[in-house]
Design an enzyme around this catalytic site. Structure first.
Site, PDB file in Angstrom:
ATOM      1  N   GLU A  94       0.907  -1.242   0.012  1.00  0.00           N
ATOM      2  CA  GLU A  94       0.011  -0.101  -0.111  1.00  0.00           C
ATOM      3  C   GLU A  94       0.872   1.278  -0.203  1.00  0.00           C
ATOM      4  O   GLU A  94       0.619   2.421  -0.646  1.00  0.00           O
ATOM      5  CB  GLU A  94      -1.085   0.158   1.290  1.00  0.00           C
ATOM      6  CG  GLU A  94      -2.036  -0.839   0.997  1.00  0.00           C
ATOM      7  CD  GLU A  94      -1.816  -2.286   1.148  1.00  0.00           C
ATOM      8  OE1 GLU A  94      -0.726  -2.672   1.783  1.00  0.00           O
ATOM      9  OE2 GLU A  94      -2.707  -3.192   1.041  1.00  0.00           O
TER      10      GLU A  94
ATOM     11  N   HIS B  66     -10.400  -6.596   9.201  1.00  0.00           N
ATOM     12  CA  HIS B  66     -10.888  -6.183   7.891  1.00  0.00           C
ATOM     13  C   HIS B  66     -12.320  -5.552   8.079  1.00  0.00           C
ATOM     14  O   HIS B  66     -13.048  -5.093   7.079  1.00  0.00           O
ATOM     15  CB  HIS B  66     -11.511  -7.494   7.035  1.00  0.00           C
ATOM     16  CG  HIS B  66     -10.179  -8.010   6.544  1.00  0.00           C
ATOM     17  ND1 HIS B  66      -9.380  -8.771   7.366  1.00  0.00           N
ATOM     18  CD2 HIS B  66      -9.446  -8.292   5.271  1.00  0.00           C
ATOM     19  CE1 HIS B  66      -8.442  -9.419   6.791  1.00  0.00           C
ATOM     20  NE2 HIS B  66      -8.579  -9.095   5.641  1.00  0.00           N
TER      21      HIS B  66
END
Lengths: 380, 329, 84
Positions: B62, B131
């Site tokens: 990322e 998540h």
């Protein structure tokens, strides 16, 4: 709810002048109550801190109902004290309505919007009950109070007059039924008193002049010092002497009815003080804004009907008082002085007294004392 | 006017497609956006349509690919960077905060960063604590960013183009539970305003202030409150930074009660910020304390019943709103 | 001073002393006390005070009988003001 005379059964709370947390001193006006005698300022008889308001604005409650809870000086926690003590009449059962829910520490819970609205509308939040979270006062509670406020309005004149008529009827009926009256009358020579008054008034500006009636009131008050059986109340089968000499003065109201508010400690007041108080009292009685102590405290009543042209008053005692002094008009009449008939200003004074509390002998001495006091007007 | 039946997911895809067609500087990059069609199938089919130059798969890194996006933006491109979920965006937080949000300032106004980063957020799908969190409130803390939360098909379709037109970095948070939301859109639906909150349901008694994935729950709560006589207004914030104070305050001034529904944790939350602004600016209008419905302050549980218990629910919103309006609940 | 402004001022003072009275329809030659219900000595005192203030005139008590009627008030005041 204080009794503002034996003829009062209930009163409507018009306005609170205090809120929880306020410090109050004996004699402070804490509320305004509507009765047929007008909107009466209710004074407090204790010094302390207001803990809780028990009766909301607009509510009509019987005499004797606690209006608020007070913590008196030196007292640690909430103790129930009526905001105003009942006057010397049998108090009605004290019924406390469900109270607003105060926050811990006695602080009022109210939303900011409720506070804003109440402030703008002149509504005292302490008199309302909260419906919001945790009993908090909400805007809706204030709006409701504003909506019902007309109910808290003072009585209409006709309503007041009808109420007063009823109350006078009840009191006079009770008086005639319960009080064994005796009546004494005497003629007072007013020559010296009037001469002194004329001389006195000639020296005074328009605004400082005295009325003959003030001398009569003062003479009655002083004479009562030596006739305590005539000054007080008959309660619960016994006579209770008054705690002071508070002379109720019958005042006819324009439009009908009358009230007899008290001139407190009249025996100790100078004629000038009495004159000033009397003028004030008449003005406030007619404006319908007397104080609770003025209506509750009178220990005797004086009624003067001479201005209407009558010679003699045969009065009915105002219970629970035990005496009433009546004065007729002052008029020039033949009178014998030193063996000669001369014209003198004369006045018929009468005493109506409760034979349970006093005897004619005592009543006669009282009238004689009034007469002799009026012969030395400069000492009044 | 003709309409099309669509879903939140398809509306975003249509928005990306339109952007790719309208502006040759636009490209999409992220993990699995190409061959796989996107982890939430948003970019499905776009690789075939636009080719690997403009639909670019990246490694699981990322920080690197967000950094690449910042570089591309500085170089004149209009990148759309997709991060799988907000949880993983923390790996790129340094790039987002220290570079994207600050370069304009650090360069004395010479370099703006016209970057759009899309990411999913929120729980409710049993994906457990790594998540499922809602961290958009953190990004709403950062000056230099614009933070959007489309909660309707119209906004899913229209916010992207408006974000691309912004010369500075914009973050778009897509709640994962919204992707399957179906409905109709005008055939010519396009860019929308991204500065203002919207009143999704007018009401008089209480303002329910929410955004993103909590909007459907809040609207459900408002509908059920109406059945018991409480007329709730529902505000969709849409932009989390900057906040549209005017719309919030006007609503609260009218209803005098506010419940903020925010899937983030309560402490230091976006809900806390909104509550503070109401206190600062509308205190005297309030008729009840401001209330918040937030996620339980626990890592999001995996077990379905525990996860549902931890998330804001319509039942909770109803109970809290009722308490403010009626004093019970 | 002609009698009209005097009359108006007298009626105003009377209205202030006896707020509810209808002073517009008084018989000038009948005694005020007989025409006004509840016009007592305190009201009369207030009335005299009102005249005193309005005309800046000291009114001795011995003159009070001359103020018994509306016509009497006007005559008395005219005389007193003329002598000034």
């Amino acid at each position: 709810m204080p009794s503002l005379g034996s003829d009062m059964e209930a009163g409507t709370l018009l306005e609170w002048r205090i809120a929880p947390g306020d410090a109050v001193s004996r004699g402070d006006v804490v509320a305004v109550v509507d009765t047929f005698k007008g909107a009466i300022d209710v004074e407090i008889f204790e010094t302390g801190v207001v803990e809780e308001i028990l009766v909301p604005v607009g509510e009509k409650v019987p005499v004797g109902t606690p209006l608020a809870r007070l913590r008196v000086e030196g007292e640690p926690a909430a103790a129930p004290v009526a905001a105003a003590p009942a006057a010397p009449v049998p108090a009605a059962a004290a019924v406390a309505p469900p109270a607003a829910v105060p926050a811990p520490g006695g602080r009022l819970r109210a939303s900011p919007a409720a506070r804003q609205r109440a402030a703008a509308a002149g509504i005292d939040l302490a008199t309302l009950r909260g419906s919001g979270p945790q009993g908090a006062l909400t805007l809706a509670d204030v709006e409701r109070a504003i909506a019902v406020r007309p109910a808290a309005r003072a009585m209409a004149p006709a309503e007041r007059l009808a109420g007063m008529r009823q109350a006078i009827a009840a009191a006079m009926l009770r008086s005639k039924r319960e009080i064994p009256h005796y009546y004494l009358g005497t003629t007072l020579d007013m020559a010296r008193a009037l001469a002194w008054l004329e001389e006195e008034n000639a020296r005074r500006p328009v605004t400082g002049r005295l009325l003959a009636g003030v001398l009569l009131l003062k003479a009655v008050a002083l004479a009562l010092r030596q006739a305590p059986e005539l000054n007080g109340h008959w309660l619960d089968g016994g006579f209770r002497p008054g705690s002071g000499i508070h002379v109720g003065t019958a005042i006819a109201l324009r439009g009908g009815g009358l009230v007899a508010p008290a001139l407190h400690a009249a025996d100790a007041a100078t004629p000038d003080q009495l004159m000033a108080e009397l003028r004030q009292l008449v003005q406030r009685a007619r404006a319908g804004s007397l104080r609770s102590s003025e209506l509750a405290d009178a220990t005797i009543t004086v009624t003067s009907l001479g201005e209407q042209g009558v010679d003699t008053v045969y009065g009915i005692i105002h219970p629970p008082q035990v005496a009433l002094v009546g004065f007729g008009r002052i008029a020039e009449r033949p009178w014998v002085v030193d063996g000669r008939v001369v014209a003198r200003p004369l006045l018929q004074a009468t005493l109506s007294a409760d034979h349970r509390a006093s005897d004619g002998h005592r009543g006669a001495r009282f009238l004689a004392l009034v007469e002799s006091l009026l012969q030395e007007p400069e000492t009044l | 006017m003709s309409t099309v039946t669509t879903t939140y997911r398809e509306a975003i895809r249509e928005a990306i497609r339109e952007a790719l067609r309208r502006d040759p500087r636009v490209f999409l990059m992220g993990e699995d956006v190409g061959a796989y069609g996107g982890c939430f199938a948003v970019s499905k089919g776009l690789l075939d349509e636009f080719g690997p130059e403009r639909i670019r798969d990246t490694p699981l890194s990322e920080s690197a690919f967000v950094g690449a996006g910042i570089g591309a933006a500085l170089g004149g491109m209009r990148p759309i960077v997709e991060i799988m979920t907000v949880n993983f965006s923390l790996l790129a937080l340094d790039q987002i905060l220290n570079n994207a949000a600050t370069l304009l300032h650090m360069s004395g106004g010479q370099f703006n960063v016209p970057l759009v980063i899309r990411m999913t957020t929120g729980g409710g799908r049993q994906l457990a604590a790594q998540h499922s969190h809602s961290l958009e409130g953190w990004y709403a803390h950062i000056p230099g960013l614009r933070v959007l939360a489309p909660a309707t098909l119209e906004d899913a379709r229209g916010m992207l183009w408006s974000a691309l037109e912004d010369p500075d970095p914009v973050l778009i948070f897509e709640h994962a539970l919204l992707y399957n939301q179906a409905g109709t859109l005008p055939a010519d639906a396009g860019a929308v305003d991204i500065r203002r909150a919207r009143v999704r349901r007018p009401g008089r008694d209480v303002s329910l202030i929410t955004y993103g994935g909590s909007l459907p729950k809040t609207l459900e709560a408002a509908g059920r409150l109406a059945a018991e006589g409480i007329d709730a207004e529902v505000i969709d914030l849409r932009s989390l930074r900057p906040l549209d104070d005017a719309t919030i305050l006007a609503s609260v001034a009218a209803t005098r009660r506010a419940v903020i529904v925010d899937e983030g944790w309560r402490s230091g939350s976006l809900a806390a910020e909104i509550s503070a602004r109401i206190m600062e600016n509308a205190f005297y209008e309030l008729d009840a304390p401001v209330a918040r419905v937030c996620s339980a302050e626990v890592p999001m549980p995996y077990a379905r019943h525990l996860e549902q218990a931890a998330l804001p629910q319509a039942d909770t919103v109803i109970r809290v709103a009722r308490g403010l309006v009626r004093g019970d609940g | 001073m002609s009698d009209t402004p005097i009359r108006d001022t007298v009626l105003r003072a009377l209205g202030e002393a006896v707020p509810d009275a209808d002073v517009g329809h008084l018989d000038p030659d009948r005694r005020l006390r007989d025409q006004l219900d509840y016009f007592d000595s305190i009201d009369f005192l207030n009335f005299v005070e009102g005249l005193h203030k309005a005309f800046n005139l000291d009114i001795p008590e011995r003159d009070y009988p001359q103020l018994a009627t509306l016509a009497g008030c006007i005559d008395y005041l005219q005389t007193r003001l003329a002598a000034r």
